[in-house]
Structures are given as C-alpha cells and as structure tokens.
Design an enzyme around this catalytic site. Structure first.
Site, PDB file in Angstrom:
ATOM      1  CG  ASP A 163      -6.376  -4.393  -3.639  1.00 38.35           C
ATOM      2  OD1 ASP A 163      -6.430  -3.665  -2.174  1.00 38.35           O
ATOM      3  OD2 ASP A 163      -5.313  -5.183  -3.602  1.00 38.35           O
TER       4      ASP A 163
ATOM      5  CB  SER B  31      -1.331  -0.200   1.053  1.00 42.45           C
ATOM      6  OG  SER B  31      -2.046   1.386   1.564  1.00 42.45           O
TER       7      SER B  31
ATOM      8  CG  HIS C 264      -5.558  -2.594   0.562  1.00 43.57           C
ATOM      9  ND1 HIS C 264      -4.601  -2.321  -0.582  1.00 43.57           N
ATOM     10  CD2 HIS C 264      -5.061  -1.631   1.625  1.00 43.57           C
ATOM     11  CE1 HIS C 264      -4.451  -1.779  -0.399  1.00 43.57           C
ATOM     12  NE2 HIS C 264      -4.218  -1.399   0.689  1.00 43.57           N
TER      13      HIS C 264
END
Length: 303
Positions: free
Chosen positions: A256, A113, A283
């Site tokens: 996601d 991320s 995610h």
C-alpha cells in the site's frame, strides 16, 4: 436499492449543490447502515462498490462528494483553496445524514484514503459523531507528513530511469506529458492496485473520474499521488484522534502507498482500535484481496 440527490448549501455558491447518493439494501428503522466515504478527493463512489457485498446484513450508503461523480461539479472553482476544504466535506456528510434521517440512530462509517482522512476528522467532532457506533479507516493517513515518508520510501525503490523521469517532470511542472504519466503508472501498478489484468475495472473507474474532472484532486492534493502541492499539503488530524470514541478498525496492505508509518498515529492515539494489514494487497486492498477484506469488515461490523 434507492438513489437520489440531496440539496446542500455550500458557502460561496448562489444556488444549492446536489449530493448524489445510493442505498444498497433496506434502510429499515432498526438497521445500522454503513456510510461509505470515498477517496481522492475525486475518486467517486464507483471504485468502492465491492462494499455492496456487505449489504446482505446491513444497508450500505454510497455517495459522491460535491465536485465529483454524479454530484454537482464546479470546475470554475479549480485552485480555490478557500472553497475546497475539509470543513466543506464534513458539512456535506452531516447534511446527507440529516436528509436520510440518520442523525438520531446508530450508524457505522467507512472511509477509504482521503475518505479516511475526512471520516477521522468527522468522527473526532463530537457534535457530529455522537451516534457513531463503529468506524473503519482504510488505506488512509493521519497526516501529510507521515504520508510523505511512506510515499517517498516507495518512490526510491522504483527503477532509476522511472525516478529520473519523475524528478525531471516535477521540476519542470510537466505533469501532462506521456512520459510523466507512464512513470506514475509504474508506481500505481505497484502501490495503487496489484490486481491483474491492469487496470481492474474499479481502478479504471477512479482514474477516469480524475481525468474527467480533476478540480478537487488537483486543488486539494496535486497532479499525482507522488506530487503533493494542494491545500492538504500540511494537513494533520493527529491532535484530534483522542476524541474518537467509537471502536475503530484500521486496514492497509503490505504494498500500500499508505504504508504502516502513515497509519501508525491512528493506532497510537485512537482509544479503541484494531489494525489489520493484508498481505499481497496495495492501496485498493478491497480489490486486491476482496474476499479477505470483506470478511474482516463483516467481522468487525457484526461484533
């Protein structure tokens, strides 16, 4: 397993910060360690501990970025966009690698991320990354513009009543109300992690750190994943991606928040790249599909 702290001289501070780290496995001279760069900003290393599964074949180095977790915190710097910068965290990573004597030997770097954003920036800086052997960019984004496209496409699929609450609260800047938090949780349950029961321990660990100290997340990102107001609002690394020379693995999940549109520029511009999308994962793909996720990582890093 070894733990420690590294002094880090950050600009504008009267005393050195401390970067906390943990090494799982044996950091032998002939090993190729995996450096794990956490997301958030502010999610801390805890939620990525399942990557310890890889330590049977290599040392895995976790650390908490300053402002977060077990490293030095600076709540008085909340809102200071001149302090909390990508360059600050690139320098911190360089400092950690130097302290661990990893500058002159091959290393692999994994970023999740926001950690993928940071890892991509670091990897496209030749003087820092000349010893980078392999790079993993997981559930990440190449620019905030493509991220907005991804998140907004998912947002409009939420129930109408949830969308109305989000719109109303964001217009009023009412981010602390139970109503807003409940609406955001609907999104998180669909696109942060689909592991049940909710929240998985790793998800809870990340959310708890945000609650304990939102300094970096609030300053750099915003009040929630759905409202981008922080210093990263116009961020992009797309022009620099061609400088990444290491073979790179991209991973995301079908559910996601990092939808394909957010990852596509990595695939288009990094010279040596492979992309895997996991079905039935969001995610936190490493939680939702842990066994498959680790298998793909192991295969890429061992090749």
């Amino acid at each position: 397993m070894a733990e420690g702290t590294v002094p880090f001289v950050a600009p504008g501070l009267s005393e050195p910060s401390k970067t906390w780290y943990k090494i799982v496995g044996d950091l032998k001279p002939d090993s190729i360690p995996l450096i794990v760069v956490h997301g958030g900003p502010g999610a801390c290393h805890d939620y990525l501990l399942p990557l310890s599964d890889l330590a049977a074949s290599r040392p895995v180095v976790f650390y908490d970025q300053i402002g977060n977790g077990l490293s030095s915190h600076y709540p008085e710097k909340a809102g200071d966009e001149t302090f909390w910068t990508v360059e600050l965290f690139k320098s911190e990573l360089d400092n950690l690698l130097s302290h661990l004597h990893l500058v002159g030997r091959p290393i692999d770097v994994y970023g999740h991320s926001w950690g993928g954003m940071l890892a991509a920036e670091w990897a496209s800086t030749p003087q820092s990354s000349k010893n980078l052997r392999r790079l993993v960019l997981s559930n990440s984004l190449a620019s905030m513009d493509v991220w907005r496209i991804a998140v907004n496409a998912l947002r409009v699929k939420l129930p109408d009543d949830v969308q109305k609450v989000l719109d109303k609260c964001e217009e009023k800047k009412d981010f602390e109300s139970p109503e807003y938090k409940a609406a955001v949780e609907v999104f998180y349950k669909r696109h942060l992690s689909i592991a049940r029961p909710w929240p998985a321990p790793e998800v809870e660990a990340a959310l708890n750190w945000f609650a304990k100290d939102a300094t970096t997340y609030g300053t750099m990102y915003g009040p929630s994943e759905l409202c981008i107001t922080g210093s990263l609002r116009d961020w992009t690394c797309i022009p620099s991606l061609k400088k990444i020379q290491a073979p790179t693995l991209l991973i995301n999940g079908t559910e996601d928040e990092a939808q394909d549109v957010a990852m596509q520029p990595f695939f288009d511009h990094i010279p040596k790249v492979k992309w895997i999308t996991l079905d039935g994962a969001a995610h936190f793909s490493h939680i939702d599909k842990r066994e498959a996720y680790i298998k793909h990582l192991e295969s890429f890093l061992s090749a």
